[in-house]
Scaffold this motif. Structure first.
Motif, mmCIF file in Angstrom:
data_model
loop_
_atom_site.group_PDB
_atom_site.id
_atom_site.type_symbol
_atom_site.label_atom_id
_atom_site.label_comp_id
_atom_site.label_asym_id
_atom_site.label_seq_id
_atom_site.Cartn_x
_atom_site.Cartn_y
_atom_site.Cartn_z
ATOM 1 N N HIS A 36 0.819 -1.219 0.000
ATOM 2 C CA HIS A 36 0.000 0.000 0.000
ATOM 3 C C HIS A 36 0.848 1.262 0.000
ATOM 4 O O HIS A 36 0.349 2.341 -0.276
ATOM 5 C CB HIS A 36 -0.954 -0.016 1.195
ATOM 6 C CG HIS A 36 -2.100 -0.964 1.021
ATOM 7 N ND1 HIS A 36 -3.226 -0.646 0.310
ATOM 8 C CD2 HIS A 36 -2.275 -2.247 1.413
ATOM 9 C CE1 HIS A 36 -4.058 -1.675 0.301
ATOM 10 N NE2 HIS A 36 -3.498 -2.665 0.965
ATOM 11 N N ARG A 37 2.113 1.118 0.297
ATOM 12 C CA ARG A 37 2.990 2.288 0.225
ATOM 13 C C ARG A 37 3.034 2.839 -1.197
ATOM 14 O O ARG A 37 3.254 4.028 -1.413
ATOM 15 C CB ARG A 37 4.400 1.906 0.688
ATOM 16 C CG ARG A 37 5.323 3.079 0.924
ATOM 17 C CD ARG A 37 6.672 2.611 1.430
ATOM 18 N NE ARG A 37 6.616 2.057 2.776
ATOM 19 C CZ ARG A 37 6.624 2.796 3.878
ATOM 20 N NH1 ARG A 37 6.711 4.098 3.799
ATOM 21 N NH2 ARG A 37 6.564 2.231 5.068
ATOM 22 N N ARG A 82 -5.002 7.465 -2.603
ATOM 23 C CA ARG A 82 -5.669 6.877 -1.431
ATOM 24 C C ARG A 82 -7.041 7.515 -1.309
ATOM 25 O O ARG A 82 -7.196 8.719 -1.547
ATOM 26 C CB ARG A 82 -4.852 7.152 -0.165
ATOM 27 C CG ARG A 82 -3.454 6.574 -0.231
ATOM 28 C CD ARG A 82 -2.565 7.022 0.926
ATOM 29 N NE ARG A 82 -1.166 6.825 0.528
ATOM 30 C CZ ARG A 82 -0.539 5.647 0.600
ATOM 31 N NH1 ARG A 82 -1.171 4.604 1.062
ATOM 32 N NH2 ARG A 82 0.712 5.534 0.203
ATOM 33 N N GLN A 141 0.075 12.813 6.266
ATOM 34 C CA GLN A 141 1.330 12.207 6.719
ATOM 35 C C GLN A 141 2.047 11.501 5.577
ATOM 36 O O GLN A 141 3.245 11.331 5.596
ATOM 37 C CB GLN A 141 1.025 11.239 7.867
ATOM 38 C CG GLN A 141 2.146 11.106 8.874
ATOM 39 C CD GLN A 141 3.060 9.942 8.555
ATOM 40 O OE1 GLN A 141 2.734 9.109 7.723
ATOM 41 N NE2 GLN A 141 4.208 9.889 9.220
ATOM 42 N N LEU A 142 1.277 11.072 4.560
ATOM 43 C CA LEU A 142 1.888 10.364 3.438
ATOM 44 C C LEU A 142 1.947 11.219 2.176
ATOM 45 O O LEU A 142 2.214 10.707 1.099
ATOM 46 C CB LEU A 142 1.098 9.081 3.149
ATOM 47 C CG LEU A 142 1.174 7.994 4.218
ATOM 48 C CD1 LEU A 142 0.201 6.863 3.907
ATOM 49 C CD2 LEU A 142 2.594 7.438 4.319
ATOM 50 N N GLU A 185 -3.300 15.813 0.657
ATOM 51 C CA GLU A 185 -4.672 15.316 0.617
ATOM 52 C C GLU A 185 -5.584 16.436 0.136
ATOM 53 O O GLU A 185 -5.302 17.614 0.372
ATOM 54 C CB GLU A 185 -5.109 14.819 2.003
ATOM 55 C CG GLU A 185 -4.290 13.629 2.508
ATOM 56 C CD GLU A 185 -4.716 13.157 3.896
ATOM 57 O OE1 GLU A 185 -5.657 13.744 4.473
ATOM 58 O OE2 GLU A 185 -4.088 12.208 4.399
#
Lengths: 382, 397
Positions: free
Chosen positions: B308-309, B314, B377-378, B381
Motif C-alpha cells: 500500500h505504500r 488513497r 502524513q503520506l 490530501e
C-alpha cells in the motif's frame, strides 16, 4: 500453546505482579497530563507521566512488551474529513512515544498489536491504508514489530488464555500468540464513548484481542476460519452462536443475550485472562458521540470532534479508565441507567468486583494535572 | 472522424419531432437494429446487432453500474462480505487492451428487474464509460421514456444531467489520451485459458483501489515500464523468449515481477505470504505457492506484495467509489475520475497522493469547486466532499 492458570500466575509474577505492586495495594496512581497537540512533544509528556507512576524501567526492562492499540475498522473511513488518528484511533505519535520510552527503559522486544475485522493484512499495511507511515513507530526503538492479530498471524497456532476463577461468560479464550508470548501487556486506547458499552477506554480496547477468525461473524463452526472477516456481533455481543468447537464455549448459554450485559462481562473475562499491566489513554484529540466514523442511523447521537488535550496513564486499567470517565464528564461510580451506561452494565463496576482494580476515585491518587482542570463534557453542548 | 456519441433510438419514438431531444447535445449517432423511419439529418446511423459489433468499434455488453441492494436470504456480497458492486471497468479495460485503438461501446440496457433505477443514475452510466475512455450506448428505459413524454421534472432534470456529463467529457477529450498512473502493470494475453482470471483481475482490482495499466503479453518487448514498480504476469506458465528477457531486465533494474511457478529454478531467498522471493539484480521475482485460481485472493495478494505504500491514490470515505487516475504526458496535470456506485450522495470523500500537487478542482454533475491541498502524513490530501454518481478531480503540480 495452552496456558493454564498455574502457568499464568508464574508468568504474571514477573510483570503483572510487579505492575500491581507499582500501583500500590492501598490505591492506584493514575497520571494525567495536559498535551495540547500531537507531535514530538508527546514523548516528553508521556515520559514525565511514567516518572509520576514510579517509572517503567522495572516493568519493561529485558521484557517482551505487547501494545494493543485501538485501530478499529473501518480503516478507510473518517469522521468527516478528519483522519481517524484524531478521532477514534490511538494516534501514532502517542504509540511512537511509548515505544521510544519502552526502548529507552530496556524493553527486549516491542510488539504493536491490533486485529482487523476486514482483513489479514500485515498491520503495517493497515497503517498505510489509514494514511500513516508505520516506519516512525517501527524505528522509535530497537526490535519493534507489528502484527495483525485478527487470526493466528505469524504463530503456528492459537494460544489459549484461561480465565482465573472460571469467568463470567467465557472460561477462556483462544487468541493470537502475541498475547501469550509477552511479558508485559499495554492497552493503549482512545478517550472515546461506545454506544454498546458506554465507554471505549483501555479495558474495552481489550475486546479487540479476540481473533476474528474465532469470534467474528464469519468464524468457522468446526474450527477457526482461514480468513478473518466480520464484527464480533454474533458470538460476543449477542451470543447468537458459540465460537468454533475448538475454542472454549460460553459457560451459560441461557444467560442474557443482550450486548449491554455480555460485552462488559466478556471484557472483564479478558482482563482476567490477559491482565493489563499498563493502560494509556490518548485524549489529545477525539470525538464525542460514539466510537464509529458515523453514528448508526437509528442513533440519536451526533458525532462531534473534541480536543480534550490530555493523556492518561496508569498501571491499574480500572482506575485509569475511571479517571478517563471522569475527565469525559461521567461518574465512574455510575451503573446501568446512568450516563454513559444508559443501556449497559458498567464495565468499571464489574472489573472492580472481579478485583481487576478500583474505580473509586477517592482511592485513586491522580498525579500531575487534576481531573477538574482537564474535564471536557462529552455529553455537553457542542 | 469525430468521436461517435451513440444513442439507441427508441422504437416507440416514431415521431421525427423527438429528434429535438438530441438537438444541441453531443449525441451525434443513432444506434439500433433499423434506422428511424424518417430522415435524421446530420445524425449518423450505426446498425447495432447482438454479437455483431459495428465496423471499427469494439463492443462489450457490460452491466448497469450500481451497488446491488441487499436482499434477505440472498447472497449479495463480495468475498469480503462487502456489498457487491457491478462495474464496467474490467469490461472496458479488457476491450481497450484487446482492441487497442478502437472506440469501445458498452451496449447494456437499463435493467428491468424489481429494483428501482433512479432516472438520475443514468448520468452515472454515461460518466463511468466516458471516464474510462469508452461510450455507453445511451438507452432509455420505459420509465425514462414515459417521464420525457409527460415532461416530468425528474425526467427532464435527469436528461439534462446526462447531457451535462456528455458535454463535460466532450470538453475534456484530451484525458482519453492520458496514461493511467499506476505502480502495477498487468501483463497477459487476456485470452484462452487465462482470459477469465485476467479479466477478473481487471474487474476486482479497482474495488481495492489498486491502480494498474494493462499490457498484452506479446507487446512486452516493445513497452516501457519506466513508471511501474511491479508487474504481474497472468498466464498459466512463466514467460518465455523475448518477453522473459524484457521482464527480467525490469527486475534487474529494481522492479518486482510476480510470475507463475517455473520462472526460477533456484532456491528462494525469502518467503513472504507463502510467495517465494528470488533476488535478481536490484529487484525481485515473487512466485506463488500454487497456480492462481481465485481472482479475489490473487488481487489481494498482488496488492499486498506491491504494498500500500505504492498506492498512487488513497481514498477515504469512498467505500462505493471507484477511481481512475490519469496523468498528462508531462506529469504536470492529472485527473482522478470518481464514480460512485451506491445510491444517494457519498460520505465526505478525501483523496491522498504522494505527488506534491499544488491545487485541485473538483467538478461534479452539479457544481465546480477549487480545493486547496491539506498536508497529510503520506503526502498531500484534498477534501473532495460529497457528490452523487460522478466527480472529476483535476490536479496541477
Amino acid at each position: 500453546m495452552t496456558w493454564n492458570r498455574r502457568e499464568w500466575l508464574t508468568a504474571a509474577t514477573a510483570a503483572g505482579g510487579l505492575a500491581h505492586r507499582l500501583s500500590g495495594a492501598a490505591g492506584a496512581t493514575v497520571a494525567v497530563a495536559r498535551c495540547a497537540s500531537y507531535g514530538p512533544g508527546v514523548s516528553a509528556v508521556l515520559g514525565t507521566m511514567f516518572d509520576q507512576l514510579g517509572g517503567i524501567d522495572r516493568l519493561v526492562k529485558g521484557k517482551v512488551v505487547a501494545i494493543k492499540i485501538n485501530m478499529s475498522n473501518p480503516l478507510r473511513e473518517r469522521t468527516g474529513f478528519r483522519p481517524a488518528w484524531f478521532t477514534r484511533w490511538t494516534h501514532p505519535d502517542v504509540i511512537a512515544a511509548a515505544v521510544q520510552l519502552f526502548g529507552k527503559a530496556g524493553a527486549r522486544r516491542i510488539r504493536i498489536l491490533e486485529s482487523s475485522t476486514e482483513d489479514a493484512h500485515p498491520l503495517e499495511e493497515n497503517f498505510l491504508i489509514g494514511g500513516w507511515d508505520p516506519d516512525a513507530i517501527l524505528k522509535a526503538a530497537p526490535s519493534v514489530e507489528m502484527e495483525n492479530t485478527s487470526g493466528a498471524g505469524s504463530g503456528h497456532d492459537y494460544s489459549r488464555l484461561e480465565v482465573p476463577g472460571g469467568g463470567l461468560i467465557y472460561p477462556g479464550f483462544d487468541v493470537n500468540h502475541s498475547y501469550a508470548d509477552c511479558d508485559v501487556m499495554v492497552s493503549m486506547a482512545k478517550l472515546l464513548e461506545n454506544r454498546t458499552t458506554g465507554l471505549s477506554l483501555s479495558m474495552e480496547n481489550m475486546l479487540g484481542i479476540t481473533p476474528v477468525t474465532i469470534y467474528g461473524d464469519a468464524a468457522g463452526y468446526e474450527a477457526p476460519s482461514d480468513d478473518p472477516y466480520g464484527s464480533r456481533n454474533a458470538i460476543l455481543a449477542t451470543g447468537q452462536r458459540q465460537p468454533p468447537h475448538t475454542s472454549p464455549a460460553e459457560k451459560d448459554p441461557n444467560s442474557p443475550r443482550e450486548p449491554g450485559y455480555r460485552l462488559p462481562r466478556i471484557t472483564v473475562d479478558l482482563l482476567k485472562a490477559r491482565p493489563v499491566h499498563l493502560a494509556i489513554i490518548d485524549g489529545v484529540e477525539s470525538q464525542a458521540g460514539g466510537e464509529g466514523p458515523a453514528p448508526p442511523p437509528e442513533s440519536q447521537s451526533r458525532i462531534r470532534l473534541v480536543k480534550p488535550g490530555v493523556l492518561i496513564a496508569g498501571f491499574d486499567p480500572v482506575a485509569t479508565d475511571a479517571v478517563g470517565a471522569a475527565i469525559m464528564g461521567f461518574d465512574p461510580m455510575a451503573d446501568r441507567g446512568r450516563p454513559p451506561f444508559e443501556t449497559c452494565d458498567s464495565t468499571l463496576r464489574l472489573a472492580e468486583e472481579a478485583s481487576v482494580g478500583t474505580r473509586d476515585l477517592s482511592r485513586v491518587k491522580v498525579a500531575g494535572t487534576p481531573v477538574a482542570k482537564v474535564r471536557v463534557s462529552f455529553r455537553g453542548p457542542s | 472522424m469525430p468521436e461517435l456519441i451513440p444513442f439507441r433510438w427508441p422504437k416507440e419514438w416514431t415521431d421525427p419531432a423527438k429528434l429535438a431531444w438530441l438537438q444541441g447535445t453531443p449525441i451525434n449517432c443513432l444506434v439500433g437494429e433499423v434506422p428511424p423511419p424518417f430522415p435524421t439529418g446530420a445524425l449518423k446511423f450505426v446498425k447495432l446487432e447482438k454479437d455483431a459489433p459495428p465496423e471499427g468499434i469494439a463492443t462489450t455488453a457490460g452491466v448497469w453500474p450500481r451497488v446491488l441492494p441487499p436482499e434477505r436470504d440472498v447472497a449479495e456480497a463480495g468475498p469480503t462480505g462487502a456489498p457487491w458492486v457491478d462495474s464496467n471497468v474490467g469490461h472496458i479495460r479488457l476491450a481497450q487492451t484487446r482492441d487497442a485503438g478502437k472506440p469501445v461501446w458498452l451496449t447494456y440496457t437499463p435493467p428491468t428487474d424489481k429494483h428501482v433505477i433512479p432516472l438520475s443514475s443514468y448520468a452515472r452510466s454515461v460518466a463511468e464509460a466516458a471516464a474510462h475512455g469508452a461510450q455507453w450506448v445511451i438507452t432509455l428505459g420505459q420509465p425514462f421514456l414515459d417521464g420525457l413524454e409527460a415532461h416530468t421534472e425528474d425526467a427532464l432534470r435527469s436528461w439534462k444531467r446526462m447531457v451535462t456529463a456528455l458535454e463535460f467529457f466532450q470538453r475534456n477529450q484530451e484525458w482519453a489520451k492520458w496514461e493511467p498512473v499506476a505502480a502495477l502493470a498487468v501483463v497477459s494475453s487476456f485470452a484462452g485459458e487465462t482470459e477469465l482470471l485476467s479479466y477478473e483481475f481487471l474487474n476486482m482490482a479497482p474495488r481495492r483501489q489498486l491502480a494498474f495499466r494493462t499490457v498484452l503479453a506479446k507487446d512486452v518487448p516493445a513497452v516501457s515500464f519506466e513508471r511501474q514498480k511491479a508487474i504481474v504476469y497472468i498466464e498459466p506458465g512463466p514467460p518465455e523468449g523475448e518477453v522473459l528477457k524484457r521482464l527480467l531486465a525490469f527486475v534487474e533494474a529494481g522492479g518486482l515481477l510476480i510470475s507463475p511457478r517455473g520462472i526460477v529454478k533456484t532456491a528462494p531467498d525469502a518467503t513472504r505470504m507463502q510467495y517465494q522471493f528470488h533476488r535478481l539484480g536490484k529487484g525481485q521475482i515473487a512466485v506463488p505457492p500454487d497456480a492462481w485460481y481465485d481472482p479475489y485472493l490473487m488481487v489481494r495478494q498482488v496488492h499486498l506484495l506491491v504494498g500500500h505504500r505504492l498506492d498512487v491514490v488513497r481514498v477515504w470515505n469512498g467505500g462505493d467509489v471507484g477511481t481512475y487516475y490519469l496523468s498528462s504526458p508531462k506529469g504536470d496535470r492529472a485527473v482522478v475520475h470518481l464514480v460512485q456506485y451506491g445510491a444517494g450522495p457519498t460520505q465526505p470523500v478525501t483523496l491522498g497522493f504522494d505527488r506534491p500537487y499544488r491545487s485541485a478542482r473538483v467538478t461534479t454533475l452539479e457544481s465546480r469547486t477549487v480545493l486547496q491541498p491539506v498536508k497529510g502524513q503520506l503526502g498531500v490530501e484534498f477534501n473532495v466532499g460529497e457528490f452523487s454518481d460522478y466527480a472529476a478531480v483535476e490536479l496541477e503540480a
